[in-house]
Motif scaffolding. Sequence first.
Motif, PDB file in Angstrom:
ATOM      1  N   UNK A  81       0.805  -1.217   0.000  1.00 21.65           N
ATOM      2  CA  UNK A  81       0.000   0.000   0.000  1.00 21.65           C
ATOM      3  C   UNK A  81       0.836   1.263   0.000  1.00 21.65           C
ATOM      4  N   UNK A  82       2.147   1.148   0.176  1.00 16.34           N
ATOM      5  CA  UNK A  82       3.033   2.318   0.087  1.00 16.34           C
ATOM      6  C   UNK A  82       3.054   2.818  -1.358  1.00 16.34           C
ATOM      7  N   UNK A 103     -12.133  14.135  -2.053  1.00 15.62           N
ATOM      8  CA  UNK A 103     -13.375  13.424  -1.732  1.00 15.62           C
ATOM      9  C   UNK A 103     -13.709  12.310  -2.714  1.00 15.62           C
ATOM     10  N   UNK A 104     -12.819  12.023  -3.663  1.00 17.48           N
ATOM     11  CA  UNK A 104     -13.108  10.994  -4.665  1.00 17.48           C
ATOM     12  C   UNK A 104     -12.845   9.609  -4.073  1.00 17.48           C
ATOM     13  N   UNK A 105     -13.927   8.948  -3.690  1.00 17.94           N
ATOM     14  CA  UNK A 105     -13.810   7.633  -3.054  1.00 17.94           C
ATOM     15  C   UNK A 105     -13.881   6.492  -4.072  1.00 17.94           C
ATOM     16  N   UNK A 106     -14.009   6.809  -5.367  1.00 22.38           N
ATOM     17  CA  UNK A 106     -14.189   5.768  -6.383  1.00 22.38           C
ATOM     18  C   UNK A 106     -12.883   5.078  -6.756  1.00 22.38           C
ATOM     19  N   UNK A 107     -11.741   5.658  -6.387  1.00 20.91           N
ATOM     20  CA  UNK A 107     -10.444   5.098  -6.756  1.00 20.91           C
ATOM     21  C   UNK A 107      -9.998   4.093  -5.697  1.00 20.91           C
ATOM     22  N   UNK A 115      -8.716  -4.997  -1.478  1.00 18.17           N
ATOM     23  CA  UNK A 115      -9.045  -3.738  -2.155  1.00 18.17           C
ATOM     24  C   UNK A 115      -9.385  -2.669  -1.123  1.00 18.17           C
ATOM     25  N   UNK A 116      -8.789  -1.493  -1.319  1.00 16.86           N
ATOM     26  CA  UNK A 116      -8.978  -0.391  -0.378  1.00 16.86           C
ATOM     27  C   UNK A 116      -9.379   0.859  -1.155  1.00 16.86           C
ATOM     28  N   UNK A 117     -10.453   1.520  -0.733  1.00 18.33           N
ATOM     29  CA  UNK A 117     -10.864   2.771  -1.380  1.00 18.33           C
ATOM     30  C   UNK A 117     -10.033   3.930  -0.834  1.00 18.33           C
ATOM     31  N   UNK A 118      -9.639   4.826  -1.729  1.00 17.69           N
ATOM     32  CA  UNK A 118      -8.816   5.963  -1.310  1.00 17.69           C
ATOM     33  C   UNK A 118      -9.634   6.932  -0.454  1.00 17.69           C
ATOM     34  N   UNK A 119      -9.056   7.328   0.650  1.00 16.87           N
ATOM     35  CA  UNK A 119      -9.668   8.271   1.576  1.00 16.87           C
ATOM     36  C   UNK A 119      -9.096   9.667   1.319  1.00 16.87           C
TER      37      UNK A 119
END
Length: 401
Positions: A81-82, A103-107, A115-119
Amino acid sequence: MINTNIITCPNNMKPLQNTLPVAPLKLIALDSCKALGDKVNDYIVSFRKDTINEITDSPLYANYQSNNYLTQCCCPRFGTGEAKGILQESVRGADLFIMVDVCNYSITYTVNGHENHMSPDDHYQDLKRIIAAAGGKAHRINVIMPFLYESRQHKRTKRESLDSAMALKELIDMGVSNIITFDAHDPRVQNAIPLKGFDSFNPPYQFMKALFRAVPDLIVDKEHLMIISPDEGAMQRAVYFSNVLAVNMGMFYKRRDYSTIINGKNPIVAHEFLGDDVSGKDVIVVDDMISSGGSMLDCAKKLKDRGAKRVIICTTFGLFTDGFAEFDEYYEKGYISKLVTTNLTYLPPEIYEKPYFVKTDMSKFLSLIVDSLNHDISIGEVLSPTEKIHALLEKRSRDLK
């Protein structure tokens, strides 16, 4: 001698005269902001194709007109995740504008196979990675962050962090000269960086343009329209809106239970209304953001219960953290008529299918800001849209006659 250079801009802005760019313009749109970045780039390309200039061969205008101002970059991640930031072309000597939507949580990205959504934290870190990748080679670095990172944590009320102020200070320490945002939750957060550029723009003119297209029978006068603030924090926006439209305003204030904390905030016990009679009038509820939307929808229901004709919600950022089910229900019951929001933050595809949704496209406005800053000219007219709104109202009045 250098002749006068005139750039013809839309929206009746004054021409850019006797000005040169401070440095060649380059845009970087992070993955979170690709769609908006592409639109801004297209508008600037269009603006500069209309440049009237007799000495385009001058080295002072090298790279001035281009078919593309976007610079490619990426932030690849390791299996843990780095990540790291990579610029795929030189930005040496450029006036660099970096666009990011926190605020784009779709990536998504993968962490140890999950799988991790970007915060917002992830997007902010990627922004810093790209600034670091520039390595101090750019002539100037400007950050365009439409939703200001951690802007709701802008003041300290007890033993807690001051995240927004810390982020601004960190960006300035990394060499950022200007920070451009929209409808900051509290613009006074700029006090954290008093000697650096901080501009918070507001979209009331764009709201009215979108509303006149979506609601052709909207009448703007005291007998037919009111502006409503959903809470004390939105009062300044509502006061400006009501003054420039010459209509009355009202407000709700929230009674909260300060003895408990739910989802990081004190729950709202009730909304109390202060203002004139709304019976038979269209009302515009204006605020900076919709998060879950609960308090805004509660205000809409209370306004309809008081006899309001139509309730129109205008918000700069539509975050919709709890989805659209409640908005759909309130629309079907007639509590809301339209929901107007901008494309400054990510909007899920399903929102475009909603009959009540009205999009306010901010890409042209943002491209004018970028072009003006690149020429180092005053952006006073952009900051204060009062004259544009008055002209729009006059045109509207003529069209209705």
